[in-house]
Write an enzyme that holds these catalytic residues in place. Sequence first.
Site, PDB file in Angstrom:
ATOM      1  N   ASP A 265      42.954   4.070   9.201  1.00 40.20           N
ATOM      2  CA  ASP A 265      41.628   3.578   9.341  1.00 40.20           C
ATOM      3  C   ASP A 265      40.783   3.420   8.237  1.00 40.20           C
ATOM      4  O   ASP A 265      39.402   4.636   8.243  1.00 40.20           O
ATOM      5  CB  ASP A 265      41.132   2.979   9.983  1.00 40.20           C
ATOM      6  CG  ASP A 265      39.729   1.752  10.078  1.00 40.20           C
ATOM      7  OD1 ASP A 265      39.521   1.301   8.433  1.00 40.20           O
ATOM      8  OD2 ASP A 265      40.393   0.359  10.454  1.00 40.20           O
ATOM      9  N   HIS A 266      40.675   3.072   6.581  1.00 38.93           N
ATOM     10  CA  HIS A 266      40.286   3.724   5.926  1.00 38.93           C
ATOM     11  C   HIS A 266      38.768   3.480   5.476  1.00 38.93           C
ATOM     12  O   HIS A 266      38.193   4.273   5.442  1.00 38.93           O
ATOM     13  CB  HIS A 266      41.077   3.159   4.166  1.00 38.93           C
ATOM     14  CG  HIS A 266      40.337   2.067   3.906  1.00 38.93           C
ATOM     15  ND1 HIS A 266      40.960   1.008   4.462  1.00 38.93           N
ATOM     16  CD2 HIS A 266      39.416   2.046   2.483  1.00 38.93           C
ATOM     17  CE1 HIS A 266      40.732   0.095   3.044  1.00 38.93           C
ATOM     18  NE2 HIS A 266      39.352   0.432   3.182  1.00 38.93           N
TER      19      HIS A 266
ATOM     20  N   ASP B  41      44.141  -8.210   9.889  1.00 34.26           N
ATOM     21  CA  ASP B  41      43.882  -7.451   8.759  1.00 34.26           C
ATOM     22  C   ASP B  41      43.276  -6.904   8.257  1.00 34.26           C
ATOM     23  O   ASP B  41      42.835  -5.598   8.242  1.00 34.26           O
ATOM     24  CB  ASP B  41      44.131  -8.664   6.941  1.00 34.26           C
ATOM     25  CG  ASP B  41      43.512  -7.725   5.725  1.00 34.26           C
ATOM     26  OD1 ASP B  41      44.765  -6.477   5.559  1.00 34.26           O
ATOM     27  OD2 ASP B  41      43.163  -7.710   4.793  1.00 34.26           O
TER      28      ASP B  41
ATOM     29  N   HIS C 253      38.965  -3.088  10.962  1.00 34.49           N
ATOM     30  CA  HIS C 253      38.072  -2.047   9.992  1.00 34.49           C
ATOM     31  C   HIS C 253      37.034  -2.765  10.961  1.00 34.49           C
ATOM     32  O   HIS C 253      35.116  -1.966  10.927  1.00 34.49           O
ATOM     33  CB  HIS C 253      38.073  -2.722   8.953  1.00 34.49           C
ATOM     34  CG  HIS C 253      39.112  -2.142   8.234  1.00 34.49           C
ATOM     35  ND1 HIS C 253      39.139  -1.263   8.194  1.00 34.49           N
ATOM     36  CD2 HIS C 253      39.275  -3.125   7.462  1.00 34.49           C
ATOM     37  CE1 HIS C 253      40.140  -1.522   6.780  1.00 34.49           C
ATOM     38  NE2 HIS C 253      40.586  -2.385   6.687  1.00 34.49           N
TER      39      HIS C 253
ATOM     40  N   GLU D 179      34.607 -10.088   1.541  1.00 33.84           N
ATOM     41  CA  GLU D 179      35.055 -10.037   0.375  1.00 33.84           C
ATOM     42  C   GLU D 179      35.611 -11.150  -0.564  1.00 33.84           C
ATOM     43  O   GLU D 179      35.278 -12.069  -0.790  1.00 33.84           O
ATOM     44  CB  GLU D 179      36.930  -9.344  -0.075  1.00 33.84           C
ATOM     45  CG  GLU D 179      36.517  -8.353   1.204  1.00 33.84           C
ATOM     46  CD  GLU D 179      38.293  -8.286   1.250  1.00 33.84           C
ATOM     47  OE1 GLU D 179      39.217  -7.197   0.198  1.00 33.84           O
ATOM     48  OE2 GLU D 179      38.711  -7.773   2.017  1.00 33.84           O
TER      49      GLU D 179
ATOM     50  N   ARG E  74      61.384   3.748  -2.949  1.00 34.25           N
ATOM     51  CA  ARG E  74      62.829   2.944  -2.682  1.00 34.25           C
ATOM     52  C   ARG E  74      63.131   3.457  -4.417  1.00 34.25           C
ATOM     53  O   ARG E  74      64.459   3.101  -4.951  1.00 34.25           O
ATOM     54  CB  ARG E  74      62.782   1.892  -2.739  1.00 34.25           C
ATOM     55  CG  ARG E  74      64.287   1.587  -1.948  1.00 34.25           C
ATOM     56  CD  ARG E  74      63.906   0.016  -2.049  1.00 34.25           C
ATOM     57  NE  ARG E  74      62.609  -0.396  -0.380  1.00 34.25           N
ATOM     58  CZ  ARG E  74      63.781  -0.456   0.409  1.00 34.25           C
ATOM     59  NH1 ARG E  74      65.304  -0.444   1.159  1.00 34.25           N
ATOM     60  NH2 ARG E  74      63.050  -0.343   2.078  1.00 34.25           N
TER      61      ARG E  74
HETATM   62  C1  BG6 Z   1      42.918  -3.415   3.688  1.00 37.42           C
HETATM   63  C2  BG6 Z   1      42.873  -4.843   3.530  1.00 37.42           C
HETATM   64  O1  BG6 Z   1      42.464  -2.818   4.403  1.00 37.42           O
HETATM   65  O2  BG6 Z   1      41.111  -3.743   3.428  1.00 37.42           O
HETATM   66  C3  BG6 Z   1      42.291  -5.196   2.671  1.00 37.42           C
HETATM   67  O3  BG6 Z   1      45.042  -5.409   4.135  1.00 37.42           O
HETATM   68  C4  BG6 Z   1      41.060  -5.473   2.571  1.00 37.42           C
HETATM   69  O4  BG6 Z   1      42.783  -6.497   2.670  1.00 37.42           O
HETATM   70  C5  BG6 Z   1      41.075  -3.928   1.923  1.00 37.42           C
HETATM   71  O5  BG6 Z   1      40.971  -5.726   0.778  1.00 37.42           O
HETATM   72  C6  BG6 Z   1      39.271  -3.779   1.643  1.00 37.42           C
HETATM   73  O6  BG6 Z   1      38.737  -2.717   1.602  1.00 37.42           O
HETATM   74  P1  BG6 Z   1      38.020  -2.012   0.905  1.00 37.42           P
HETATM   75  O7  BG6 Z   1      37.438  -0.299   1.031  1.00 37.42           O
HETATM   76  O8  BG6 Z   1      38.324  -2.681   0.021  1.00 37.42           O
HETATM   77  O9  BG6 Z   1      36.472  -2.610   1.248  1.00 37.42           O
END
Ligand code: BG6
Length: 486
Positions: free
Chosen positions: A175-176, A233, A238, A214, A47
């Site tokens: 999904d990283h 989330d 994950h 976390e 944007r």
């Molecule tokens: C994201 C969440 O998908 O993954 C975040 O939206 C989270 O809230 C994050 O902090 C954690 O990813 P990683 O790679 O740091 O474990």
Amino acid sequence: MSAHAATLLVIFGATGDLAQRMLLPSLYGLHRDGLLPPKLRILCTGRSALNDEAFAHTVRESIERRVAAAERDPAQIDGLLARVRYQPAGVDDPASLATLCETICAMRDGDVVFHLSTAPRFYAPICTALGQAGLAGPGTRVMIEKPIGHDLASSVEINDGVGRIFAEERIFRVDHYLGKEGVQNLLALRFGNALFEPLWNARHIAQVQITVAETVGVEGRGDYYDHSGAMRDMLQNHLLQLLCLTAMEPPSQFDPSAVRNEKLKVLRSLRPIDANDAATHSVAGQYTAGAIEGVAVPGYREELGRTSGTETFVALRAHVDNWRWSGVPFYLRTGKRLPSRCTEIYLEFRAVPHSIFGDEARIAPNALLIQLQPEERISLTLMTKTPGLDRSGLKFSQVALDLDLHDAFVEVRKRTAYERLYLDAIEGNGTLFVRRDETEAAWAWVDGIFNAWKQAGTTPKNYPAGTWGPASAVALIERHGHSWRE
Ligand code: BG6
């Protein structure tokens, strides 16, 4: 699918948090190591009304902040920037999207990957604009970020909107966690070794724990997070993906359909958690003020600036109802502001059926720990004899066979999840992306838990920041004679 390496990557939401924290530094890593296709150009959009120069400045800043000094090479940063252009567009403004599409058409000379790193409600309108411009046919792929919706119904709506324009095999749901090195390692461990597979079942495994802990709070993302919570989330995506890779049957090949078919079977075998089970199979928590590593931190509501019923912690006792896992509890837990950052999968084997050493020998069950974060480590605990003359019977100690992958591959550059995922999407390989039926099956199960919470009146219990969640999370597992690995 036959795909050619893309020659154009278009990032929507390129001035956003994810792009600045993860996407641009990952593209730098790939460029620096000569891994991007030589012809690949990157069109960034957002944007903000920036020109190329001002956007280049944000790219430099992002690399400065996120890439270790030893890996920053000014010539390589310039090289990356030579591929990058910026054009502003409002994703809710059809006219500016149409202008952007004209630029894309003019730049296109091969396959294109669109990466939508925007709020999910914009996915369908962006895809519609791309479709109208003739940018959704063969040779195009679209990457979309989680969360795909808020529940099953909204995820179906988003998937329908995107699916009207792009064929499913050209939709790459990110999904990283699936791009993390440690996740690949779980597959390597399970399917690259003959040792574990015969033991990987209910006959030999007593319980499985999956923890994603976390230490951070909501990091200025309160508005997003408060509508989402730990379940939507983290757990819906994950943790359930980690559970799938742990529990699935061996796929016949490492290819998109074979792997995703097996994961889907796991998701569909998850036993529903209903209102009767809510209290015994689930715990929701919310952090209050406390301390992390000796530093005082505020509670969730203080961080948010208002009261809230959103869970920042969730623990579940899940079951995969099939032959392989019958009766084995899968304990899942995730939360913010826990004592340490760690992602791990822990499998505890059954105890020896009979101790020839008598009851005093205290033989603990063997266990396999697959740690993904903060460091990758695989550790198998075995019992050995404690040295000594043992006049009153053998004494035992637990010793770990440790594979520290950090030390073992110290020379090898560690890749970020997005480096792997970008390369796969550029090359058109969807194995590490989530298929529509998977994400919907995961939502269906999670929706069931939300309904159970509603019917049972479950609300998050407080836990002080810096602790492992509410006391009921301990009761959830200890009631069954197990305890969380800490
Ligand atoms: C994201 C969440 O998908 O993954 C975040 O939206 C989270 O809230 C994050 O902090 C954690 O990813 P990683 O790679 O740091 O474990």
